[in-house]
Enzyme design. Structure first.
Site, PDB file in Angstrom:
ATOM      1  N   LYS A  11       2.339   6.716  35.387  1.00 16.67           N
ATOM      2  CA  LYS A  11       1.587   5.595  35.971  1.00 16.67           C
ATOM      3  C   LYS A  11       2.505   4.450  36.428  1.00 16.67           C
ATOM      4  O   LYS A  11       3.680   4.414  36.068  1.00 16.67           O
ATOM      5  CB  LYS A  11       0.564   5.101  34.940  1.00 16.67           C
ATOM      6  CG  LYS A  11      -0.523   6.136  34.616  1.00 16.67           C
ATOM      7  CD  LYS A  11      -1.603   5.547  33.696  1.00 16.67           C
ATOM      8  CE  LYS A  11      -2.696   6.553  33.400  1.00 16.67           C
ATOM      9  NZ  LYS A  11      -3.773   5.980  32.545  1.00 16.67           N
ATOM     10  N   TYR A  51     -10.775   8.941  39.718  1.00 16.01           N
ATOM     11  CA  TYR A  51     -11.396   8.404  38.504  1.00 16.01           C
ATOM     12  C   TYR A  51     -12.915   8.266  38.634  1.00 16.01           C
ATOM     13  O   TYR A  51     -13.534   7.531  37.858  1.00 16.01           O
ATOM     14  CB  TYR A  51     -10.768   7.057  38.139  1.00 16.01           C
ATOM     15  CG  TYR A  51      -9.425   7.176  37.437  1.00 16.01           C
ATOM     16  CD1 TYR A  51      -9.317   7.793  36.188  1.00 16.01           C
ATOM     17  CD2 TYR A  51      -8.267   6.662  38.007  1.00 16.01           C
ATOM     18  CE1 TYR A  51      -8.093   7.902  35.532  1.00 16.01           C
ATOM     19  CE2 TYR A  51      -7.036   6.760  37.358  1.00 16.01           C
ATOM     20  CZ  TYR A  51      -6.965   7.380  36.113  1.00 16.01           C
ATOM     21  OH  TYR A  51      -5.750   7.479  35.472  1.00 16.01           O
ATOM     22  N   PHE A  59     -14.161  -0.834  32.953  1.00 15.17           N
ATOM     23  CA  PHE A  59     -12.757  -0.966  33.340  1.00 15.17           C
ATOM     24  C   PHE A  59     -12.422  -0.256  34.654  1.00 15.17           C
ATOM     25  O   PHE A  59     -11.265  -0.256  35.087  1.00 15.17           O
ATOM     26  CB  PHE A  59     -11.834  -0.463  32.217  1.00 15.17           C
ATOM     27  CG  PHE A  59     -12.073   0.964  31.783  1.00 15.17           C
ATOM     28  CD1 PHE A  59     -11.567   2.030  32.514  1.00 15.17           C
ATOM     29  CD2 PHE A  59     -12.815   1.246  30.636  1.00 15.17           C
ATOM     30  CE1 PHE A  59     -11.774   3.349  32.118  1.00 15.17           C
ATOM     31  CE2 PHE A  59     -13.030   2.565  30.226  1.00 15.17           C
ATOM     32  CZ  PHE A  59     -12.507   3.608  30.970  1.00 15.17           C
ATOM     33  N   ARG A  87      -1.707  16.585  25.911  1.00 12.14           N
ATOM     34  CA  ARG A  87      -2.483  15.521  25.250  1.00 12.14           C
ATOM     35  C   ARG A  87      -1.793  15.112  23.947  1.00 12.14           C
ATOM     36  O   ARG A  87      -1.789  13.943  23.582  1.00 12.14           O
ATOM     37  CB  ARG A  87      -3.921  15.981  24.960  1.00 12.14           C
ATOM     38  CG  ARG A  87      -4.813  16.233  26.167  1.00 12.14           C
ATOM     39  CD  ARG A  87      -5.086  15.044  27.041  1.00 12.14           C
ATOM     40  NE  ARG A  87      -5.627  13.891  26.372  1.00 12.14           N
ATOM     41  CZ  ARG A  87      -6.200  12.851  27.017  1.00 12.14           C
ATOM     42  NH1 ARG A  87      -6.310  12.852  28.343  1.00 12.14           N
ATOM     43  NH2 ARG A  87      -6.637  11.818  26.360  1.00 12.14           N
ATOM     44  N   THR A  93      -5.212   7.180  23.837  1.00  8.73           N
ATOM     45  CA  THR A  93      -5.396   6.299  25.001  1.00  8.73           C
ATOM     46  C   THR A  93      -4.877   4.892  24.724  1.00  8.73           C
ATOM     47  O   THR A  93      -4.170   4.305  25.545  1.00  8.73           O
ATOM     48  CB  THR A  93      -6.899   6.228  25.361  1.00  8.73           C
ATOM     49  OG1 THR A  93      -7.401   7.556  25.507  1.00  8.73           O
ATOM     50  CG2 THR A  93      -7.121   5.449  26.640  1.00  8.73           C
ATOM     51  N   ARG A 104       2.891   7.460  24.680  1.00  9.43           N
ATOM     52  CA  ARG A 104       2.199   6.166  24.716  1.00  9.43           C
ATOM     53  C   ARG A 104       2.654   5.243  23.589  1.00  9.43           C
ATOM     54  O   ARG A 104       2.746   4.031  23.784  1.00  9.43           O
ATOM     55  CB  ARG A 104       0.686   6.403  24.698  1.00  9.43           C
ATOM     56  CG  ARG A 104       0.172   6.860  26.085  1.00  9.43           C
ATOM     57  CD  ARG A 104      -1.216   7.397  26.034  1.00  9.43           C
ATOM     58  NE  ARG A 104      -1.824   7.504  27.367  1.00  9.43           N
ATOM     59  CZ  ARG A 104      -2.990   8.092  27.595  1.00  9.43           C
ATOM     60  NH1 ARG A 104      -3.659   8.653  26.598  1.00  9.43           N
ATOM     61  NH2 ARG A 104      -3.489   8.130  28.821  1.00  9.43           N
ATOM     62  N   ASN A 114      -0.999   2.485  30.232  1.00 14.70           N
ATOM     63  CA  ASN A 114      -0.574   3.353  29.131  1.00 14.70           C
ATOM     64  C   ASN A 114       0.308   4.512  29.599  1.00 14.70           C
ATOM     65  O   ASN A 114       0.361   5.564  28.975  1.00 14.70           O
ATOM     66  CB  ASN A 114      -1.793   3.825  28.319  1.00 14.70           C
ATOM     67  CG  ASN A 114      -2.798   4.578  29.170  1.00 14.70           C
ATOM     68  OD1 ASN A 114      -2.537   4.856  30.331  1.00 14.70           O
ATOM     69  ND2 ASN A 114      -3.921   4.937  28.583  1.00 14.70           N
ATOM     70  N   HIS A 117      -1.156   9.786  32.566  1.00 10.98           N
ATOM     71  CA  HIS A 117      -2.458  10.459  32.590  1.00 10.98           C
ATOM     72  C   HIS A 117      -2.231  11.925  32.244  1.00 10.98           C
ATOM     73  O   HIS A 117      -1.204  12.496  32.609  1.00 10.98           O
ATOM     74  CB  HIS A 117      -3.092  10.382  33.984  1.00 10.98           C
ATOM     75  CG  HIS A 117      -4.251  11.343  34.156  1.00 10.98           C
ATOM     76  ND1 HIS A 117      -5.524  11.014  33.772  1.00 10.98           N
ATOM     77  CD2 HIS A 117      -4.297  12.628  34.607  1.00 10.98           C
ATOM     78  CE1 HIS A 117      -6.309  12.070  33.987  1.00 10.98           C
ATOM     79  NE2 HIS A 117      -5.583  13.059  34.496  1.00 10.98           N
ATOM     80  N   GLU A 128      -8.051  18.482  39.154  1.00 12.05           N
ATOM     81  CA  GLU A 128      -7.075  17.405  39.379  1.00 12.05           C
ATOM     82  C   GLU A 128      -5.834  17.922  40.104  1.00 12.05           C
ATOM     83  O   GLU A 128      -5.294  17.228  40.984  1.00 12.05           O
ATOM     84  CB  GLU A 128      -6.713  16.753  38.038  1.00 12.05           C
ATOM     85  CG  GLU A 128      -7.913  16.019  37.427  1.00 12.05           C
ATOM     86  CD  GLU A 128      -7.660  15.426  36.047  1.00 12.05           C
ATOM     87  OE1 GLU A 128      -8.568  14.757  35.524  1.00 12.05           O
ATOM     88  OE2 GLU A 128      -6.561  15.624  35.482  1.00 12.05           O
TER      89      GLU A 128
HETATM   90  P1  ADP Z   1      -7.181   9.120  28.732  1.00 16.24           P
HETATM   91  O1  ADP Z   1      -6.247   8.650  29.826  1.00 16.24           O
HETATM   92  O2  ADP Z   1      -6.523   9.052  27.383  1.00 16.24           O
HETATM   93  O3  ADP Z   1      -7.794  10.476  29.007  1.00 16.24           O
HETATM   94  P2  ADP Z   1      -9.748   7.941  29.479  1.00 16.24           P
HETATM   95  O4  ADP Z   1      -9.964   9.161  30.304  1.00 16.24           O
HETATM   96  O5  ADP Z   1     -10.822   7.549  28.510  1.00 16.24           O
HETATM   97  O6  ADP Z   1      -8.370   8.048  28.642  1.00 16.24           O
HETATM   98  O7  ADP Z   1      -9.510   6.691  30.415  1.00 16.24           O
HETATM   99  C1  ADP Z   1      -8.795   6.812  31.617  1.00 16.24           C
HETATM  100  C2  ADP Z   1      -7.844   5.636  31.738  1.00 16.24           C
HETATM  101  O8  ADP Z   1      -8.608   4.424  31.854  1.00 16.24           O
HETATM  102  C3  ADP Z   1      -6.950   5.367  30.520  1.00 16.24           C
HETATM  103  O9  ADP Z   1      -5.793   6.184  30.486  1.00 16.24           O
HETATM  104  C4  ADP Z   1      -6.604   3.911  30.702  1.00 16.24           C
HETATM  105  O10 ADP Z   1      -5.594   3.721  31.710  1.00 16.24           O
HETATM  106  C5  ADP Z   1      -7.923   3.355  31.225  1.00 16.24           C
HETATM  107  N1  ADP Z   1      -8.770   2.852  30.139  1.00 16.24           N
HETATM  108  C6  ADP Z   1      -9.455   3.598  29.222  1.00 16.24           C
HETATM  109  N2  ADP Z   1     -10.139   2.818  28.363  1.00 16.24           N
HETATM  110  C7  ADP Z   1      -9.888   1.531  28.749  1.00 16.24           C
HETATM  111  C8  ADP Z   1     -10.307   0.242  28.267  1.00 16.24           C
HETATM  112  N3  ADP Z   1     -11.119   0.121  27.218  1.00 16.24           N
HETATM  113  N4  ADP Z   1      -9.835  -0.855  28.924  1.00 16.24           N
HETATM  114  C9  ADP Z   1      -9.021  -0.746  29.999  1.00 16.24           C
HETATM  115  N5  ADP Z   1      -8.605   0.431  30.502  1.00 16.24           N
HETATM  116  C10 ADP Z   1      -9.018   1.559  29.889  1.00 16.24           C
HETATM  117 MG    MG Z   2      -9.075  11.007  30.550  1.00 11.00          MG
END
Ligand code: ADP
Ligand code: MG
Length: 140
Positions: A11, A51, A59, A87, A93, A104, A114, A117, A128
């Site tokens: 990212k 997304y 968010f 993962r 996350t 992370r 973070n 992805h 994807e």
């Molecule tokens: P992951 O990337 O671990 O699969 P998610 O799919 O739930 O997590 O979320 C996608 C992305 O959205 C996260 O990697 C992060 O960049 C962002 N994100 C998730 N939850 C939050 C939150 N509570 N506040 C801000 N950004 C968030």
């Molecule tokens: Mg995700």
């Protein structure tokens, strides 16, 4: 067991800090092989499409802005149980919850910024990968 594939993004917070190599090394050390990689600047349309599953989340807008704020590196990773393996090495996350030794935990700046992805299922990995790569761009 046969190798499977997953999709990864390094990212903008990580490319800005010149962490592409450090993160790729973590992926490789975890047993994953980079079989496709390109550095791109995502368009707003691409970020919103990618997304779309998070469209209703509070968010979503900030996330799309963040993902278009600088270059990213999109990658296809191959290995045994690639989705799960990735993962595991990514970590939770929220970096505050991420285990020691994960990407992370080591590199993420915040729950949004973070650093990486990773696909969450084989089915989504295929969707994807197809979103960003043509078949001939993937060389296993
Ligand atoms: P992951 O990337 O671990 O699969 P998610 O799919 O739930 O997590 O979320 C996608 C992305 O959205 C996260 O990697 C992060 O960049 C962002 N994100 C998730 N939850 C939050 C939150 N509570 N506040 C801000 N950004 C968030
Ligand atoms: Mg995700």
């Amino acid at each position: 067991m046969a190798a499977t594939r997953t999709f990864s993004i390094i990212k903008p917070d990580a490319t800005r800090r010149n962490l592409t190599g450090a993160i790729t090394k973590k992926l490789e050390d975890a047993g994953l092989r980079v079989v496709a990689s390109k550095r791109i600047h995502m368009t707003r349309d691409q970020a919103e499409g990618f997304y779309a599953v998070h469209k209703e989340r509070p968010f979503y807008n900030d996330l799309c802005a963040f993902m278009t704020s600088g270059p990213v590196v999109v990658q296809v990773l191959e290995g045994e149980n690639a989705v799960l393996r990735n993962r595991e090495v990514m970590g939770a996350t929220n970096p505050a919850d991420a285990a020691e030794g994960t990407i992370r935990k080591e590199f993420a700046e915040s729950i949004e910024a973070n650093s990486v992805h990773g696909s969450d299922s084989d089915e989504n990995a295929k969707i994807e990968i197809d979103f960003f790569f043509k078949p001939e761009e993937i060389v296993g």
